[in-house]
Structure formats: C-alpha cells, structure tokens
Motif scaffolding. Structure first.
Motif, PDB file in Angstrom:
ATOM      1  N   ASP A  50      20.475  -9.507 -50.448  1.00  0.00           N
ATOM      2  CA  ASP A  50      20.199 -10.233 -49.208  1.00  0.00           C
ATOM      3  C   ASP A  50      21.439 -10.298 -48.322  1.00  0.00           C
ATOM      4  N   GLU A  51      22.614 -10.303 -48.920  1.00  0.00           N
ATOM      5  CA  GLU A  51      23.853 -10.362 -48.150  1.00  0.00           C
ATOM      6  C   GLU A  51      24.179  -9.024 -47.483  1.00  0.00           C
ATOM      7  N   LEU A  52      23.488  -7.970 -47.919  1.00  0.00           N
ATOM      8  CA  LEU A  52      23.711  -6.648 -47.326  1.00  0.00           C
ATOM      9  C   LEU A  52      22.817  -6.394 -46.126  1.00  0.00           C
ATOM     10  N   GLU A  53      21.869  -7.289 -45.902  1.00  0.00           N
ATOM     11  CA  GLU A  53      20.920  -7.154 -44.793  1.00  0.00           C
ATOM     12  C   GLU A  53      20.250  -5.779 -44.799  1.00  0.00           C
ATOM     13  N   LEU A  54      19.646  -5.448 -45.939  1.00  0.00           N
ATOM     14  CA  LEU A  54      18.970  -4.165 -46.103  1.00  0.00           C
ATOM     15  C   LEU A  54      17.691  -4.117 -45.279  1.00  0.00           C
ATOM     16  N   SER A  55      17.427  -2.961 -44.721  1.00  0.00           N
ATOM     17  CA  SER A  55      16.132  -2.758 -44.067  1.00  0.00           C
ATOM     18  C   SER A  55      15.094  -2.561 -45.171  1.00  0.00           C
ATOM     19  N   GLU A  56      13.832  -2.638 -44.798  1.00  0.00           N
ATOM     20  CA  GLU A  56      12.765  -2.415 -45.780  1.00  0.00           C
ATOM     21  C   GLU A  56      12.860  -1.003 -46.355  1.00  0.00           C
ATOM     22  N   GLU A  57      13.167  -0.048 -45.508  1.00  0.00           N
ATOM     23  CA  GLU A  57      13.303   1.346 -45.944  1.00  0.00           C
ATOM     24  C   GLU A  57      14.460   1.504 -46.935  1.00  0.00           C
ATOM     25  N   GLN A  58      15.587   0.882 -46.647  1.00  0.00           N
ATOM     26  CA  GLN A  58      16.738   0.944 -47.550  1.00  0.00           C
ATOM     27  C   GLN A  58      16.409   0.288 -48.890  1.00  0.00           C
ATOM     28  N   SER A  59      15.774  -0.864 -48.812  1.00  0.00           N
ATOM     29  CA  SER A  59      15.411  -1.587 -50.024  1.00  0.00           C
ATOM     30  C   SER A  59      14.479  -0.748 -50.900  1.00  0.00           C
ATOM     31  N   LYS A  60      13.494  -0.125 -50.286  1.00  0.00           N
ATOM     32  CA  LYS A  60      12.563   0.727 -51.032  1.00  0.00           C
ATOM     33  C   LYS A  60      13.278   1.923 -51.643  1.00  0.00           C
ATOM     34  N   ALA A  61      14.190   2.523 -50.902  1.00  0.00           N
ATOM     35  CA  ALA A  61      14.929   3.688 -51.408  1.00  0.00           C
ATOM     36  C   ALA A  61      15.786   3.306 -52.614  1.00  0.00           C
ATOM     37  N   LEU A  62      16.454   2.170 -52.539  1.00  0.00           N
ATOM     38  CA  LEU A  62      17.298   1.732 -53.656  1.00  0.00           C
ATOM     39  C   LEU A  62      16.453   1.311 -54.851  1.00  0.00           C
ATOM     40  N   ASP A  63      15.338   0.633 -54.598  1.00  0.00           N
ATOM     41  CA  ASP A  63      14.434   0.255 -55.690  1.00  0.00           C
ATOM     42  C   ASP A  63      13.878   1.494 -56.389  1.00  0.00           C
ATOM     43  N   ALA A  64      13.508   2.499 -55.608  1.00  0.00           N
ATOM     44  CA  ALA A  64      12.967   3.733 -56.189  1.00  0.00           C
ATOM     45  C   ALA A  64      14.019   4.422 -57.052  1.00  0.00           C
ATOM     46  N   TRP A  65      15.251   4.468 -56.554  1.00  0.00           N
ATOM     47  CA  TRP A  65      16.337   5.083 -57.334  1.00  0.00           C
ATOM     48  C   TRP A  65      16.526   4.338 -58.657  1.00  0.00           C
ATOM     49  N   HIS A  66      16.563   3.024 -58.566  1.00  0.00           N
ATOM     50  CA  HIS A  66      16.764   2.200 -59.759  1.00  0.00           C
ATOM     51  C   HIS A  66      15.623   2.394 -60.750  1.00  0.00           C
ATOM     52  N   SER A  67      14.400   2.344 -60.277  1.00  0.00           N
ATOM     53  CA  SER A  67      13.239   2.491 -61.160  1.00  0.00           C
ATOM     54  C   SER A  67      13.236   3.830 -61.879  1.00  0.00           C
ATOM     55  N   LYS A  68      13.643   4.860 -61.180  1.00  0.00           N
ATOM     56  CA  LYS A  68      13.652   6.207 -61.757  1.00  0.00           C
ATOM     57  C   LYS A  68      14.808   6.407 -62.733  1.00  0.00           C
ATOM     58  N   ASN A  69      15.978   5.899 -62.424  1.00  0.00           N
ATOM     59  CA  ASN A  69      17.177   6.242 -63.182  1.00  0.00           C
ATOM     60  C   ASN A  69      17.632   5.205 -64.200  1.00  0.00           C
ATOM     61  N   HIS A  70      17.333   3.943 -63.973  1.00  0.00           N
ATOM     62  CA  HIS A  70      17.803   2.905 -64.890  1.00  0.00           C
ATOM     63  C   HIS A  70      17.337   3.124 -66.339  1.00  0.00           C
ATOM     64  N   PRO A  71      16.065   3.437 -66.581  1.00  0.00           N
ATOM     65  CA  PRO A  71      15.643   3.640 -67.983  1.00  0.00           C
ATOM     66  C   PRO A  71      16.412   4.777 -68.672  1.00  0.00           C
ATOM     67  N   ARG A  72      16.682   5.828 -67.932  1.00  0.00           N
ATOM     68  CA  ARG A  72      17.414   6.971 -68.500  1.00  0.00           C
ATOM     69  C   ARG A  72      18.847   6.575 -68.841  1.00  0.00           C
ATOM     70  N   ILE A  73      19.476   5.828 -67.959  1.00  0.00           N
ATOM     71  CA  ILE A  73      20.848   5.379 -68.220  1.00  0.00           C
ATOM     72  C   ILE A  73      20.871   4.445 -69.428  1.00  0.00           C
ATOM     73  N   MET A  74      19.917   3.545 -69.510  1.00  0.00           N
ATOM     74  CA  MET A  74      19.888   2.616 -70.642  1.00  0.00           C
ATOM     75  C   MET A  74      19.649   3.349 -71.961  1.00  0.00           C
ATOM     76  N   GLU A  75      18.870   4.413 -71.949  1.00  0.00           N
ATOM     77  CA  GLU A  75      18.693   5.207 -73.168  1.00  0.00           C
ATOM     78  C   GLU A  75      20.016   5.841 -73.592  1.00  0.00           C
ATOM     79  N   MET A  76      20.786   6.316 -72.623  1.00  0.00           N
ATOM     80  CA  MET A  76      22.097   6.880 -72.948  1.00  0.00           C
ATOM     81  C   MET A  76      23.036   5.797 -73.466  1.00  0.00           C
ATOM     82  N   VAL A  77      22.971   4.619 -72.879  1.00  0.00           N
ATOM     83  CA  VAL A  77      23.803   3.500 -73.331  1.00  0.00           C
ATOM     84  C   VAL A  77      23.457   3.160 -74.784  1.00  0.00           C
ATOM     85  N   LYS A  78      22.177   3.097 -75.091  1.00  0.00           N
ATOM     86  CA  LYS A  78      21.750   2.821 -76.469  1.00  0.00           C
ATOM     87  C   LYS A  78      22.248   3.907 -77.408  1.00  0.00           C
TER      88      LYS A  78
END
Length: 151
Positions: A50-78
């Motif tokens: 919220d402090e970054l004042e993201l646009s809806e488009e930016q927020s969606k792009a970052l959420d999509a990146w996180h959703s796609k990549n976070h599980p893969r990174i966590m598997e590597m961490v494990k």
C-alpha cells in the motif's frame, strides 16, 4: 571451498528480513532466509504494498509472478534444508569426503538456482515498478533490515 561457504553463510546472515509473509509459517520464513542470500523484495510488497501506491495492473502483475514462482522457490528451499540435514547426518555416519563433497555441490547448485529465481523476481519487479516505487521499495526493505538488526 571454505571461502565459498563462508561468503555464502555471511550473505545469508546479512539477508535476514524482519518481514513475515502472510501464508508462510515462521519455520518456512527461517528456511527461506537461510537458503537465500538475495533480498526478499516480494515480502516487502506483500506487507507494505500500500505504501508503494501500486496500480491495479502492477498489483496483478506482481501477484501473478508471486503465484507462479513462490511454490517453486519454496521447493528449492526445502531441498536445501533436506540436503543440509543429509550432509550433517552423513558426516556423522562416516561418509567419505567424496560423498560429502557431492552433497555440498548439490546444495550449492540448488542455492544458485534460488538466487537466479530471486534475481529474475527482482528484475521483473524493477520492470513493473516505476523509479519512485522502486526507490520506496528499497527504502522499505532497508528499514526492515535495520529493524531486524536491532532486535
């Protein structure tokens, strides 16, 4: 090899962040910080977006990146966590230096892949955010680092 491990461990210790991500257990956060020397900028976005004042488009792009990549990174961490436990166990059980070196090499390979994924995340974030938002993100990250050092 000792220098490489020492540098890696130093970088890991310096990367500890005070931000806790929603949906991640404290144990997962600890494992992530241990296995990953790169700044966890996405955690800042998730906690302080919220402090970054993201646009809806930016927020969606970052959420999509996180959703796609976070599980893969966590598997590597494990995987790093599992390999480190194996390394310790094998060392105590008398495994040969060659076996221990092979496990160590695999740990470094997985950590390298984590770093590459985090670099791609940072580059994506740099492309999604404007310069003002990027500067604010870095400021928030550094403030979180300072807070964790004081605690």
């Amino acid at each position: 090899m000792k220098n490489r491990l020492l540098i890696l461990l130093s970088a890991i210790l310096l990367s500890f962040s005070a931000f806790v991500s929603a949906g991640m257990t404290p144990e997962q956060m600890q494992m992530l910080h241990h296995a990953n020397p790169m700044p966890n900028l996405m955690l800042v976005v998730m906690q302080k977006g919220d402090e970054l004042e993201l646009s809806e488009e930016q927020s969606k792009a970052l959420d999509a990146w996180h959703s796609k990549n976070h599980p893969r990174i966590m598997e590597m961490v494990k995987r790093v966590n599992e390999l480190e436990k194996t390394l310790a166990s094998e060392a105590l059980d008398g495994a040969s230096g060659a076996v221990l070196q092979q496990i160590t090499n695999e740990i470094f390979k997985v950590r390298e892949n984590i770093i590459k994924a985090k670099l791609a995340c940072r580059n994506n974030m740099h492309n999604v955010l404007n310069q003002k938002q990027w500067d604010k993100l870095v400021e928030l990250y550094k403030a979180g680092q300072q807070a964790s050092i004081k605690n």
